[in-house]
Design a protein around this motif. Structure first.
Motif, short mmCIF file in Angstrom:
data_model
loop_
_atom_site.label_atom_id
_atom_site.label_comp_id
_atom_site.label_asym_id
_atom_site.label_seq_id
_atom_site.Cartn_x
_atom_site.Cartn_y
_atom_site.Cartn_z
N VAL A 140 -26.40 -4.69 -8.54
CA VAL A 140 -26.09 -4.29 -7.17
C VAL A 140 -25.19 -5.31 -6.48
N ALA A 141 -25.44 -6.60 -6.68
CA ALA A 141 -24.65 -7.61 -5.98
C ALA A 141 -23.18 -7.54 -6.39
N GLU A 142 -22.90 -7.43 -7.70
CA GLU A 142 -21.52 -7.35 -8.17
C GLU A 142 -20.86 -6.07 -7.66
N GLU A 143 -21.61 -4.96 -7.65
CA GLU A 143 -21.03 -3.71 -7.16
C GLU A 143 -20.69 -3.78 -5.68
N GLU A 144 -21.59 -4.39 -4.88
CA GLU A 144 -21.32 -4.52 -3.46
C GLU A 144 -20.10 -5.41 -3.23
N GLU A 145 -19.98 -6.49 -4.01
CA GLU A 145 -18.79 -7.34 -3.86
C GLU A 145 -17.52 -6.59 -4.23
N TRP A 146 -17.58 -5.79 -5.28
CA TRP A 146 -16.40 -5.02 -5.68
C TRP A 146 -16.02 -4.01 -4.60
N LEU A 147 -16.99 -3.32 -4.04
CA LEU A 147 -16.73 -2.36 -2.97
C LEU A 147 -16.13 -3.05 -1.74
N HIS A 148 -16.65 -4.25 -1.44
CA HIS A 148 -16.13 -4.99 -0.29
C HIS A 148 -14.66 -5.35 -0.50
N LYS A 149 -14.34 -5.80 -1.71
CA LYS A 149 -12.94 -6.14 -2.01
C LYS A 149 -12.04 -4.91 -1.96
N GLN A 150 -12.54 -3.78 -2.46
CA GLN A 150 -11.75 -2.56 -2.40
C GLN A 150 -11.51 -2.13 -0.96
N ALA A 151 -12.54 -2.27 -0.11
CA ALA A 151 -12.38 -1.92 1.30
C ALA A 151 -11.36 -2.82 1.98
N GLU A 152 -11.40 -4.13 1.66
CA GLU A 152 -10.41 -5.04 2.22
C GLU A 152 -9.00 -4.67 1.78
N ALA A 153 -8.87 -4.30 0.51
CA ALA A 153 -7.55 -3.91 0.01
C ALA A 153 -7.05 -2.64 0.71
N ARG A 154 -7.97 -1.67 0.92
CA ARG A 154 -7.54 -0.44 1.61
C ARG A 154 -7.15 -0.73 3.05
N ARG A 155 -7.93 -1.61 3.73
CA ARG A 155 -7.57 -1.95 5.10
C ARG A 155 -6.22 -2.65 5.16
N ALA A 156 -5.98 -3.51 4.18
CA ALA A 156 -4.71 -4.22 4.17
C ALA A 156 -3.55 -3.27 3.91
N MET A 157 -3.76 -2.28 3.03
CA MET A 157 -2.69 -1.35 2.73
C MET A 157 -2.41 -0.39 3.88
N ASP A 216 9.26 1.18 1.64
CA ASP A 216 10.09 1.74 0.58
C ASP A 216 9.38 1.79 -0.77
N LEU A 217 8.10 1.45 -0.83
CA LEU A 217 7.38 1.44 -2.10
C LEU A 217 6.66 2.75 -2.33
N LYS A 218 6.50 3.08 -3.60
CA LYS A 218 5.70 4.25 -3.95
C LYS A 218 4.23 3.92 -3.79
N GLU A 219 3.39 4.96 -3.88
CA GLU A 219 1.96 4.75 -3.66
C GLU A 219 1.37 3.85 -4.73
N GLU A 220 1.76 4.03 -6.00
CA GLU A 220 1.20 3.19 -7.06
C GLU A 220 1.72 1.76 -6.98
N GLU A 221 2.89 1.57 -6.32
CA GLU A 221 3.44 0.23 -6.19
C GLU A 221 2.76 -0.58 -5.09
N LYS A 222 1.87 0.04 -4.32
CA LYS A 222 1.14 -0.66 -3.26
C LYS A 222 -0.17 -1.24 -3.79
N ASN A 223 -0.34 -1.23 -5.08
CA ASN A 223 -1.56 -1.75 -5.71
C ASN A 223 -1.35 -3.23 -6.06
N PRO A 224 -2.24 -4.14 -5.61
CA PRO A 224 -2.05 -5.57 -5.94
C PRO A 224 -2.02 -5.84 -7.43
N GLU A 225 -2.80 -5.10 -8.22
CA GLU A 225 -2.79 -5.31 -9.67
C GLU A 225 -1.44 -4.93 -10.26
N TRP A 226 -0.82 -3.84 -9.75
CA TRP A 226 0.51 -3.45 -10.25
C TRP A 226 1.53 -4.52 -9.90
#
Length: 329
Positions: free
Chosen positions: A165-182, A191-201
């Motif tokens: 549960v702890a690792e999953e909650e941390e992962w969800l928190h990071k995903q939420a931060e990434a969505r808020r940032a995007m 000028d970027l495509k949707e897939e190009e807005k991914n930090p991993e890409w």
């Protein structure tokens, strides 16, 4: 005469001292009596307060006990009601089954009597009536029912007992931060495509640009990825490598320190990344001729990977430079 006056004076002084002493003793005795009385009163008040608190506790305990007994009685009645309903339902089902058996038995007897009557008739009429009896002997379909099943809502497909549960909650928190940032208005994202807005890409794109020695473009890719998600340590680690190539030594030290800050807690999975961060920061320190700080980072890297020969050789060279036995290069 003077001697008589002296004796009278001394006698008066002694009498005054005796009177003062008696007055002081009386005063001290009165004070002790007052203290004793005050102490008794305080003890009596404290005893009354303690008794009041104990009475309150006892009343609360009795009240809680009564509530618990009431709840148990309610639960017992509810269980009895459920058992009665279940027994009534079973009785109705058994009754329906018994009625169905009686109907089937009655239909079987009717079919036997009709078949005996049909034996005296012709063959064609026998076949027709037999088909009708066959259709009549088919039992009615069962009644349709529905069973409601409620599942616990889960973001991850794994069962709760098998998940972390702890690792999953941390992962969800990071995903939420990434969505808020995007979702923020960053001019570089227009000028970027949707897939190009991914930090991993963007990280992979920066790695490819670094491999082609296009260090400035790689830094731009890492910068945008960090603006989208500033909690990925590899972004700072890779940008530190680019700054080392471009001789931006202070920035390389900052990025390496930030990567080490994010690479916590120190575990086996991030050991390689932590070693690279120490080596890159130590290299930047040595290029700034801060050899003592650089040696500290190399020794920290050796603690993580003691068998790394390259790091061992570089650390030995830094020690020689500090001791003055090797020229600076």
């Amino acid at each position: 005469d003077k001697e008589m006056m002296q004796r009278i004076r001394e006698k008066s002084i002694l009498q005054a001292q005796e009177s003062a002493k008696e007055a002081m003793e009386a005063k001290a005795s009165a004070r002790r009596e007052d203290q004793k009385y005050t102490l008794n009163v305080m003890m009596k008040i404290e005893e009354e307060e303690r008794k009041r608190i104990e009475d309150m506790k006892e009343n609360e305990r009795i009240k809680a006990t009564k509530e618990l007994e009431t709840w148990k009685e309610h639960q017992r009645k509810a269980e009895e009601h459920k058992i009665i309903q279940r027994e009534e339902k079973l009785y109705q089902q058994e009754k329906q089954i018994e009625e169905g058996r009686k109907k089937l038995k009655h239909k079987g007897l009717t079919r036997n009597s009709v078949s005996r009557n049909l034996a005296t008739k012709g063959r064609n009429s026998e076949i027709i009536f037999f088909e009708k009896l066959k259709e009549d002997s088919i039992p009615a379909p069962r009644s349709v029912g529905s069973i409601k099943i409620n599942f616990t809502p889960r973001v991850f497909p794994t069962a709760l007992r098998e998940s972390q549960v702890a690792e999953e909650e941390e992962w969800l928190h990071k995903q939420a931060e990434a969505r808020r940032a995007m979702n923020t208005d960053i001019p570089e994202l227009c000028d970027l495509k949707e897939e190009e807005k991914n930090p991993e890409w963007l990280k992979d794109k920066g790695n490819k640009l670094f491999a082609t020695e296009n260090y400035l473009a790689a830094i731009n890719a890492y910068n945008l990825a960090i603006r989208l998600n500033n909690k990925i340590p590899l972004l700072y680690l890779n940008r530190a490598a680019c700054h080392l190539k471009l001789k931006n030594l202070h920035k390389a030290i900052e990025d390496s320190s930030k990567a080490l800050e994010l690479l916590t807690p120190p575990v086996a999975d991030n050991a390689n990344a932590r070693m690279k961060a120490h080596v890159r920061r130590g290299t930047a320190f040595c290029q700034l001729e801060l050899y003592v700080e650089g040696l500290q980072d190399y020794e920290a890297a050796l603690k993580i990977d003691p068998s790394n020969k390259i790091v061992q050789n570089d650390a030995e060279r830094i020690r020689n430079i500090i001791q003055g036995t090797e020229l600076k290069s």
